[in-house]
Scaffold this motif. Structure first.
Motif, short mmCIF file in Angstrom:
data_model
loop_
_atom_site.label_atom_id
_atom_site.label_comp_id
_atom_site.label_asym_id
_atom_site.label_seq_id
_atom_site.Cartn_x
_atom_site.Cartn_y
_atom_site.Cartn_z
N ASP A 49 9.15 39.95 23.38
CA ASP A 49 9.64 40.92 22.39
C ASP A 49 9.47 40.43 20.95
N THR A 50 8.67 39.40 20.77
CA THR A 50 8.52 38.80 19.45
C THR A 50 7.67 39.65 18.53
N ARG A 51 8.06 39.72 17.27
CA ARG A 51 7.28 40.38 16.23
C ARG A 51 7.18 39.43 15.04
N GLY A 52 6.26 39.72 14.14
CA GLY A 52 6.17 38.94 12.91
C GLY A 52 5.27 37.72 13.03
N ARG A 53 5.52 36.73 12.20
CA ARG A 53 4.68 35.55 12.09
C ARG A 53 5.06 34.51 13.15
N LEU A 54 4.06 34.05 13.87
CA LEU A 54 4.27 33.07 14.94
C LEU A 54 3.37 31.87 14.70
N LEU A 55 3.93 30.69 14.72
CA LEU A 55 3.18 29.45 14.56
C LEU A 55 3.21 28.67 15.87
N GLU A 56 2.03 28.27 16.34
CA GLU A 56 2.00 27.28 17.42
C GLU A 56 1.68 25.93 16.80
N LEU A 57 2.64 25.04 16.87
CA LEU A 57 2.51 23.70 16.33
C LEU A 57 1.96 22.80 17.43
N GLY A 58 0.76 22.24 17.21
CA GLY A 58 0.06 21.54 18.27
C GLY A 58 -0.67 22.55 19.13
N CYS A 59 -1.44 23.42 18.48
CA CYS A 59 -2.06 24.54 19.19
C CYS A 59 -3.24 24.12 20.05
N GLY A 60 -3.73 22.89 19.88
CA GLY A 60 -4.85 22.43 20.68
C GLY A 60 -6.06 23.31 20.52
N ALA A 61 -6.69 23.69 21.63
CA ALA A 61 -7.88 24.53 21.59
C ALA A 61 -7.53 26.01 21.44
N GLY A 62 -6.27 26.31 21.23
CA GLY A 62 -5.85 27.67 20.94
C GLY A 62 -5.68 28.56 22.16
N ASN A 63 -5.73 27.99 23.35
CA ASN A 63 -5.72 28.82 24.57
C ASN A 63 -4.45 29.64 24.71
N VAL A 64 -3.30 29.01 24.52
CA VAL A 64 -2.02 29.73 24.65
C VAL A 64 -1.87 30.74 23.51
N LEU A 65 -2.13 30.31 22.31
CA LEU A 65 -1.94 31.17 21.13
C LEU A 65 -2.85 32.39 21.15
N LEU A 66 -4.10 32.20 21.51
CA LEU A 66 -5.04 33.32 21.54
C LEU A 66 -4.67 34.33 22.63
N ASN A 67 -4.19 33.82 23.75
CA ASN A 67 -3.80 34.73 24.83
C ASN A 67 -2.58 35.56 24.43
N ILE A 68 -1.64 34.92 23.72
CA ILE A 68 -0.46 35.64 23.26
C ILE A 68 -0.84 36.65 22.18
N SER A 69 -1.65 36.24 21.22
CA SER A 69 -1.98 37.10 20.08
C SER A 69 -2.82 38.30 20.51
N ALA A 70 -3.54 38.19 21.63
CA ALA A 70 -4.33 39.31 22.12
C ALA A 70 -3.45 40.38 22.74
N GLN A 71 -2.20 40.02 23.09
CA GLN A 71 -1.33 40.95 23.80
C GLN A 71 -0.12 41.39 22.99
#
Length: 261
Positions: A49-71
């Motif tokens: 249910d998150t909205r707004g600005r989200l930071l992944e600290l230690g995002c690595g190759a971006g796998n988790v962040l990209l999957n979340i941001s696509a949805q």
């Protein structure tokens, strides 16, 4: 930069492709890939249910962040100490035709304004940072009031981790003391079919869940939910029954704080 920080950065610079493959081309019998994918799913559920600005600290190759941001309806940002990881993350974002602001940063001194993010994710990071309370303090600083902090730690009370740590310490002591570098490299590459990676001497920190909860509370966080996952042995990596064991225990003993990794 300290010698320890240089070793950590160098290690992850060299392992960016390997980490990326753990997500994109996961071995179904790898307990490490199993752990990463479970952690990703739990994170995605927590930011549902998150909205707004989200930071992944230690995002690595971006796998988790990209999957979340696509949805999700979020504005994603990624930060990492490793330039190699950020390069791989940018390539992954380009492949998906997604815009992903990325920046290189020390997690203990973030170049970000206070009260500027609704959510901060920090997975698999704190165990590499000796002064990890500074990271927690920085996350609290950049989060908006009532912001969400999602963080993972390796469980010091898990017998799986204790046994793994003991056996890997013994193995490294033997192989790096008794075997010449050339022979050790040949055994890894020719007999075991493994990459001869540089020996990483940093011993990752482990955390007691109860003590860590108290450290979060001391920094001003309110604990809303905690999740546990993954039961298995790293020294049995690649064996089918290792992942099956983890899944079996998950079904029989959910959320046991003294067992999970």
């Amino acid at each position: 930069m300290s010698a320890h920080a240089q070793r950590v950065r160098s290690r992850f610079d060299h392992e960016a492709e390997n980490w990326n493959a753990q997500y994109q081309n996961a071995n179904p019998y790898s307990i490490y890939a199993h752990n990463l994918l479970l952690r990703q799913r739990q994170t995605e559920a927590l930011v549902d249910d998150t909205r707004g600005r989200l930071l992944e600290l230690g995002c690595g190759a971006g796998n988790v962040l990209l999957n979340i941001s696509a949805q999700k309806s979020i504005k994603p940002f990624g930060a990492d100490f490793s330039l190699g990881m950020l390069t791989r993350a940018q390539q992954n974002a380009n492949n998906l035709k997604l815009k992903l602001p990325l920046f290189n940063a020390d997690a203990t001194q973030l170049p970000l304004a206070s009260n500027s993010f609704e959510t901060v994710i920090c997975l698999g990071v704190l165990e590499y940072i000796p002064n990890f309370p500074d990271v927690i303090a920085e996350c609290m600083r950049i989060l908006k009031p009532k912001g969400q902090f999602i963080v993972s730690i390796p469980n010091a009370t898990s017998p799986f981790i204790r046994i793994d740590d003991t056996l890997f310490t013994l193995k490294n002591a033997i192989t790096h003391t008794l075997l010449p570098t050339g022979i050790r490299s040949w055994i890894k590459r020719k007999l075991l079919g493994r990459e001869d990676k540089p020996y990483f001497r940093h011993k990752k920190q482990r955390f007691s869940p109860l003590k860590f909860q108290q450290q979060l509370s001391d920094q001003g966080f309110q604990i809303i939910e905690q999740k546990f996952h993954t039961y298995g042995f790293g020294f049995l990596e690649g064996t089918p029954w290792n992942v099956n064991l983890s899944e079996y225990i998950t079904r029989r003993t959910p959320h046991h704080p003294n067992l999970e990794k």
